[in-house]
Design a protein around this motif. Structure first.
Motif, PDB file in Angstrom:
ATOM      1  N   LEU A  60       0.845  -1.201   0.000  1.00 14.47           N
ATOM      2  CA  LEU A  60       0.000   0.000   0.000  1.00 14.47           C
ATOM      3  C   LEU A  60       0.877   1.245   0.000  1.00 14.47           C
ATOM      4  CD1 LEU A  60      -2.779  -1.048   2.534  1.00 14.47           C
ATOM      5  CD2 LEU A  60      -3.182  -0.279   0.181  1.00 14.47           C
ATOM      6  N   PRO A  68      -7.927   2.826  -5.643  1.00 12.47           N
ATOM      7  CA  PRO A  68      -8.965   2.509  -4.654  1.00 12.47           C
ATOM      8  C   PRO A  68      -9.369   1.026  -4.599  1.00 12.47           C
ATOM      9  CG  PRO A  68      -9.509   4.502  -5.845  1.00 12.47           C
ATOM     10  CD  PRO A  68      -8.285   3.952  -6.500  1.00 12.47           C
ATOM     11  N   ALA A  69      -9.564   0.396  -5.740  1.00 14.33           N
ATOM     12  CA  ALA A  69     -10.044  -0.993  -5.718  1.00 14.33           C
ATOM     13  C   ALA A  69      -9.016  -1.892  -5.042  1.00 14.33           C
ATOM     14  CB  ALA A  69     -10.321  -1.466  -7.139  1.00 14.33           C
ATOM     15  N   ALA A  71      -6.572  -0.920  -3.071  1.00 12.78           N
ATOM     16  CA  ALA A  71      -6.373  -0.513  -1.674  1.00 12.78           C
ATOM     17  C   ALA A  71      -7.434  -1.163  -0.785  1.00 12.78           C
ATOM     18  CB  ALA A  71      -6.432   1.009  -1.558  1.00 12.78           C
ATOM     19  N   THR A  72      -8.684  -1.169  -1.257  1.00 11.59           N
ATOM     20  CA  THR A  72      -9.766  -1.783  -0.466  1.00 11.59           C
ATOM     21  C   THR A  72      -9.474  -3.259  -0.237  1.00 11.59           C
ATOM     22  OG1 THR A  72     -11.295  -0.245  -1.486  1.00 11.59           O
ATOM     23  CG2 THR A  72     -12.272  -2.127  -0.360  1.00 11.59           C
ATOM     24  N   LYS A  73      -9.010  -3.923  -1.310  1.00  7.33           N
ATOM     25  CA  LYS A  73      -8.720  -5.359  -1.219  1.00  7.33           C
ATOM     26  C   LYS A  73      -7.622  -5.616  -0.176  1.00  7.33           C
ATOM     27  CE  LYS A  73      -7.405  -9.044  -4.273  1.00  7.33           C
ATOM     28  NZ  LYS A  73      -6.818  -9.297  -5.573  1.00  7.33           N
ATOM     29  N   VAL A  75      -6.542  -3.639   2.274  1.00  3.73           N
ATOM     30  CA  VAL A  75      -6.916  -3.262   3.657  1.00  3.73           C
ATOM     31  C   VAL A  75      -7.843  -4.329   4.250  1.00  3.73           C
ATOM     32  CG1 VAL A  75      -8.122  -1.557   5.083  1.00  3.73           C
ATOM     33  CG2 VAL A  75      -6.538  -0.794   3.318  1.00  3.73           C
ATOM     34  N   THR A  76      -8.692  -4.904   3.390  1.00  2.21           N
ATOM     35  CA  THR A  76      -9.563  -5.995   3.870  1.00  2.21           C
ATOM     36  C   THR A  76      -8.717  -7.176   4.344  1.00  2.21           C
ATOM     37  OG1 THR A  76     -11.223  -5.318   2.264  1.00  2.21           O
ATOM     38  CG2 THR A  76     -11.515  -7.494   3.251  1.00  2.21           C
ATOM     39  N   HIS A  79      -7.150  -6.317   7.630  1.00  3.18           N
ATOM     40  CA  HIS A  79      -8.168  -6.405   8.685  1.00  3.18           C
ATOM     41  C   HIS A  79      -8.426  -7.865   9.085  1.00  3.18           C
ATOM     42  CE1 HIS A  79     -12.377  -6.810  10.021  1.00  3.18           C
ATOM     43  NE2 HIS A  79     -12.051  -5.777  10.771  1.00  3.18           N
TER      44      HIS A  79
END
Ligand code: ADP
Length: 263
Positions: A60, A68-69, A71-73, A75-76, A79
């Protein structure tokens, strides 16, 4: 066997001979080896999610954060891996507190109604079993049955067993939780129509960190400690646990607990 040897000269000049004391430290050494192995396993298990978290965070920072797409993946994933570490630490702490109790204080026990705890656990896990369209049946005896236990521990045992049944039973399957009285004990059974456990793995499933299929356990969010905790709790409460399983047919865990004295 392993001995520690102490030599003490008798008399001032040693002329009166030597006193030799043999101290059998086989058990102590075995405990130390088991502890070392446990720490190594625990570190490895914690390291795996940590490596993923570090790797994805670095990616990241390297620029993926601007897409964005992606980054979301990432960060998920970070998490989810943090969640896994959380579960692992919770399980490790629970085992540590059970181990400490084994060597020291008595557990605080009270008459615990099985139905109350089982119904609450089934409700607690309802999002998981409903998502897989599993049917969960509670089969209680006509007369309420109370065991001498700690309600939090009994809850933990049933959560771990049911959570496994849900994880390892394909969509549309069945889970049955049934209990009854057998002389001065209560017998509790958790049965599923899931993937089952191969006979060669059965003797080891209660071992800390043992998994039949590592990848499958990981995908399902397992820590490999669930059954070790279950067994530890049941034995601390003075009960026993057994398992019968057939691959592709299902698994049945059966445990006993002492009845509460009032019955
Ligand atoms: P995990 O966190 O991996 O589920 P557990 O200690 O709870 O660890 O269980 C150990 C292993 O036993 C699991 O990895 C799984 O392979 C097997 N297992 C436990 N319960 C069941 C079940 N109900 N059906 C099939 N396999 C099971």
């Amino acid at each position: 066997r392993v001995f520690q040897v102490f030599l003490a000269p008798l008399g001032n000049d040693g002329g009166d001979g030597v006193l030799t004391v043999f101290h059998d430290i086989t058990v102590l050494q075995e405990i130390q080896e088991r502890q070392a192995e446990f720490v190594a396993n625990a570190s490895h298990e914690l390291k795996t999610p940590l490596t993923a978290i570090k790797g994805f965070a670095a990616t990241l920072l390297d620029g993926a954060i601007r897409e964005p797409a992606l980054a979301t993946k990432f960060v998920t994933i970070i998490h989810d891996e943090a969640e896994r570490m959380n579960r692992l630490v919770d399980d490790l702490l629970q085992l540590a507190s059970l181990d400490a109790r084994e060597t020291g204080q008595q557990a605080r026990l009270e008459p615990t109604d099985i139905y109350k705890v089982a119904a609450a656990v089934v409700e607690e896990l309802s999002a998981q079993w409903r998502a897989k369209r599993l049917s969960v049946l509670l089969d209680a005896p006509a007369r309420p049955l109370a065991v001498m236990a700690n309600p939090d521990w009994l809850r933990q045992v049933l959560v771990n067993l049911l959570d496994n049944s849900i994880k390892y039973t394909p969509e549309g399957g069945k889970i049955l939780v049934k209990w009854w009285q057998a002389s001065d004990k209560a017998v509790v059974m958790v049965q599923d129509s899931g993937i089952g456990i191969p006979a060669k793995d059965l003797p080891f499933i209660f071992d800390r960190f043992y998994r039949v299929d590592r990848a499958r356990s990981r995908r399902a969010g397992g820590t490999g400690l669930g059954l070790a905790i279950v067994k530890h709790i049941i034995e601390t409460l003075g009960g026993k646990i057994d398992v019968v399983s057939e691959p592709d047919a299902g698994t049945t865990f059966t445990f006993t607990l002492p009845l509460a004295k009032t019955q």
